[in-house]
Design a protein around this motif. Structure first.
Motif, short mmCIF file in Angstrom:
data_model
loop_
_atom_site.label_atom_id
_atom_site.label_comp_id
_atom_site.label_asym_id
_atom_site.label_seq_id
_atom_site.Cartn_x
_atom_site.Cartn_y
_atom_site.Cartn_z
N GLY A 52 -2.55 -16.33 -4.19
CA GLY A 52 -1.23 -16.97 -3.74
C GLY A 52 -0.72 -15.87 -2.83
N LEU A 53 -0.96 -14.43 -3.05
CA LEU A 53 -0.59 -13.46 -2.01
C LEU A 53 -0.95 -13.83 -0.62
N LEU A 54 -2.21 -14.41 -0.52
CA LEU A 54 -2.62 -14.71 0.93
C LEU A 54 -1.67 -15.96 1.42
N HIS A 55 -1.12 -16.82 0.57
CA HIS A 55 -0.35 -17.77 0.85
C HIS A 55 1.08 -17.16 1.53
N ILE A 56 1.57 -16.19 0.82
CA ILE A 56 2.77 -15.48 1.24
C ILE A 56 2.72 -14.85 2.68
N ILE A 57 1.42 -14.35 2.58
CA ILE A 57 1.33 -13.33 3.98
C ILE A 57 1.00 -14.22 5.03
N TYR A 58 0.16 -15.20 4.86
CA TYR A 58 -0.42 -16.15 6.09
C TYR A 58 0.27 -17.54 6.22
N ASN A 59 1.42 -17.80 5.33
CA ASN A 59 2.15 -19.12 5.28
C ASN A 59 2.53 -19.68 6.78
N THR A 60 2.98 -19.06 7.42
CA THR A 60 3.32 -19.59 8.55
C THR A 60 2.25 -19.64 9.65
N ARG A 61 1.30 -19.07 9.33
CA ARG A 61 0.14 -19.18 10.48
C ARG A 61 -0.96 -20.28 9.92
N GLY A 62 -0.73 -21.05 9.18
CA GLY A 62 -1.85 -22.27 8.99
C GLY A 62 -2.67 -22.08 7.91
N PHE A 63 -2.52 -21.04 6.98
CA PHE A 63 -3.44 -20.90 5.77
C PHE A 63 -2.93 -21.82 4.82
N LEU A 64 -1.62 -22.02 4.43
CA LEU A 64 -1.03 -23.23 3.41
C LEU A 64 -1.59 -24.39 3.83
N ASP A 65 -1.24 -25.01 5.37
CA ASP A 65 -1.59 -26.42 5.65
C ASP A 65 -2.95 -26.81 5.50
N GLU A 66 -3.84 -25.98 5.67
CA GLU A 66 -5.30 -26.20 5.41
C GLU A 66 -5.49 -26.50 4.04
N TRP A 67 -4.98 -25.91 3.19
CA TRP A 67 -5.06 -26.12 1.66
C TRP A 67 -4.31 -27.43 1.34
N ASP A 68 -3.28 -27.46 2.08
CA ASP A 68 -2.25 -28.77 1.68
C ASP A 68 -2.98 -30.06 2.08
N TYR A 69 -3.66 -29.79 3.29
CA TYR A 69 -4.32 -31.25 3.73
C TYR A 69 -5.71 -31.52 2.95
#
Lengths: 527, 43
Positions: free
Chosen positions: A394-411
């Motif tokens: 989850g730390l990766l999501h916090i660090i890279y959230n606004t740069r597309g990391f979370l979007d990829e998982w969410d899609y």
């Protein structure tokens, strides 16, 4: 039927089961995503494809997932790989079931991050951190939090702290087990959620006329204008396939079908439990939370204080802007001063937190059951280990959230993957098991008779609906997402990293399934 | 509020609240003594 070697837990009460199942379904999307979807897709007319999708896809999938779960649970399986293997005795079936482990684990990790925002904003409301901020100030406050910047009332480390607390609460609850943890949380959290939401709805709908500035002109607005804005039909939208897909997608997200968590909860049911009626009650509870409460909160409140054009501008920024920027601004303007603003903020973010946590503990359940049942781990040990893994990733999501990391998982896991699992489980439960056996499974222990038309719908209509949906999404969204159309090189690099991580998780889970079945074979279990 | 918007809102609310009320009324009703007949026996 091969009986489970170790007796499985059972739900403590019927109402506890319904609340836990409804808690799984009622999530942040009921209050943040639904109103925005309705406004963007035709207002009142959106409700037509929405309820058609509910009747043709939502309710049938709800029954199918309860049926798959109980069928597998009776044979000692609390997660989808084993459930699929129980239905279809083919070496491939358990590997197809990896979807029911992959999706809940992946979604759980980033969902807990979003959930931690609601906990943080509950605290910010209580401490008065957002009191008195104007729209620009509120946007800067939200931006500083998600972009890990220092602000006057929080440091860059604050999101990490709230994420840690959220993960700790989630895995503490699941470590307590089914009745003492999950069911107790549902019995406390769900009534509180409904009470908070009902109080806020009454407050919003009784706001009366407010004078708002729209394009420099003083205009009168009120909650009824918000409801009118939300429900005024736009008949032309009904001819757009995208609106039908949006409505079906909303039904998918809101009922939490295609995830693997409903099946895990249903695996604790017995042959005497009523799938048919409980499934309807769960879906109906979720719809009440979504349509009656979710539809009467954010949009009417925001239209009252910002006018229709202001609400459109805020809604176009996204669901999070609606919940974390616009709603605190609304609370700051409520009659009654800071005390009322604080109480409203605590109730709003509190209800979002309860909506979130009752869903996230459900997402943790399949992986916990899988490890416990196949590797002999104790629940507490499993919960601590999975919690530590979720925290680290989850730390990766916090660090890279606004740069597309979370979007990829969410899609891939939170959108496309849901339809894939739904198609596979529908084919297995309805076609491989056979429509007659499926129908009898759903009626075992039932106190109601399902309308006979549903046998036809579940056999033909639901699978076709799902296949059309997947084909449409593949062309419209999956291929452009895969090709990363319109992304900057920096975001592309992070999305590739994110994608590789997802593939790594999938391969690791496939390896675990292989190990699990090798252990079952060695132990002489029904492998 | 326009009549068309009111009709859609009332319809949506009536559907979900009606379904919720019906399902909880059945859930909270005392269990019947007789087991229901097999589904295939219903004409």
């Amino acid at each position: 039927m091969a009986a489970p070697s170790v007796p499985r837990e059972q739900w403590g009460s019927r109402i506890g089961l319904i609340l836990a199942m409804a808690g799984n379904a009622v999530g942040l999307g009921n209050f943040l995503r639904f109103p925005r979807q309705a406004v963007e897709n035709g207002g009142g007319t959106f409700m037509i494809p929405y309820f058609i999708a509910f009747l043709l896809v939502g309710i049938p999938l709800m029954w199918i997932e309860w049926g798959v779960g109980r069928y597998g649970g009776e044979r000692g399986h609390g997660s989808v790989p084993g459930m699929f293997h129980s239905i279809w005795r083919h070496p491939v079936s358990k590997y197809l079931g990896v979807l029911g482990l992959f999706m809940p684990v992946v979604v759980l990790i980033y969902y807990c991050y979003i959930e931690s925002w609601t906990l943080a904003w509950t605290w910010f409301s209580l401490s008065g951190a957002t009191a008195g901020l104007d729209q620009q100030g509120m946007q800067q406050f939200f931006g500083s939090y998600v972009n890990l910047q220092n602000a006057s009332v929080h440091g860059f480390w604050t999101p990490f702290l709230f994420f840690f607390i959220t993960i700790a609460i989630n895995f503490w609850v699941v470590s307590k087990g089914l009745t003492a943890g999950i069911e107790r949380l549902a019995k406390i959290g769900m009534p509180l959620l409904f009470v908070f939401a009902a109080i806020l709805v009454v407050r919003v709908l009784t706001l009366g006329d407010q004078t708002v500035m729209v394009d420099g002109v003083a205009t009168v607005s009120n909650p009824l204008r918000g409801l009118e804005f939300m429900y005024t039909p736009d008949w032309a939208k009904l001819a757009e396939p995208g609106v039908w897909l949006a409505a079906t997608g909303q039904i998918f997200f809101t009922l939490s079908v295609g995830m693997g968590s409903l099946q895990a909860y249903a695996s604790y049911l017995t042959r005497k439990d009523d799938l048919a009626l409980s499934g309807v009650a769960t879906a109906a509870t979720n719809e009440t939370a979504e349509v009656v409460l979710g539809g009467s909160l954010a949009i009417p409140a925001i239209v009252t204080f910002f006018g229709v054009s202001g609400a459109v501008a805020i809604a176009s920024q996204g669901s999070f802007d609606l919940g974390f920027i616009a709603m605190p601004l609304v609370f700051n303007q409520l009659p009654g001063g800071p005390l009322v603003a604080t109480a409203a903020g605590v109730m709003w973010f509190g209800l979002l937190f309860f909506a979130g946590i009752t869903s996230s503990v459900a997402m943790a359940t399949p992986a916990l059951s899988f490890v416990e049942e196949n590797f002999g781990w104790k629940r507490k040990q499993t919960a601590i280990t999975l919690g530590a893994i979720a925290l680290a990733i989850g730390l990766l999501h916090i660090i890279y959230n606004t740069r597309g990391f979370l979007d990829e998982w969410d899609y891939w896991a939170g959108t496309f993957g849901l339809v894939v699992l739904a198609i596979v489980e529908t084919i297995l439960f309805v076609w491989v098991l056979g429509p007659d056996r499926m129908w009898n499974e759903l009626h075992a222990g039932a106190s109601i008779r399902l309308p006979r038309i549903y046998k036809f719908i579940m056999t033909y209509v639901t699978p076709v609906f799902l296949l059309v949906m997947m084909a449409w999404w593949t062309v419209q969204e999956a291929i452009p997402t895969l090709m990363m159309d319109g992304e900057t090189p920096e975001r592309q690099a992070i999305r590739w990293f994110s994608r590789a991580f997802l593939v790594g998780i999938l391969l690791f889970q496939l390896w675990l399934i292989r190990k699990a079945w090798a252990r079952r074979a060695a132990a002489g279990k029904d492998a | 509020m326009r009549l068309s918007a009111l009709v859609f809102m009332a319809g949506a609310w009536a559907f979900v609240l009606g379904l919720t009320a019906w399902s909880y009324r059945r859930l909270l009703a005392p269990p019947r003594r007789d087991d229901p007949p097999p589904p295939e026996s219903i004409p």
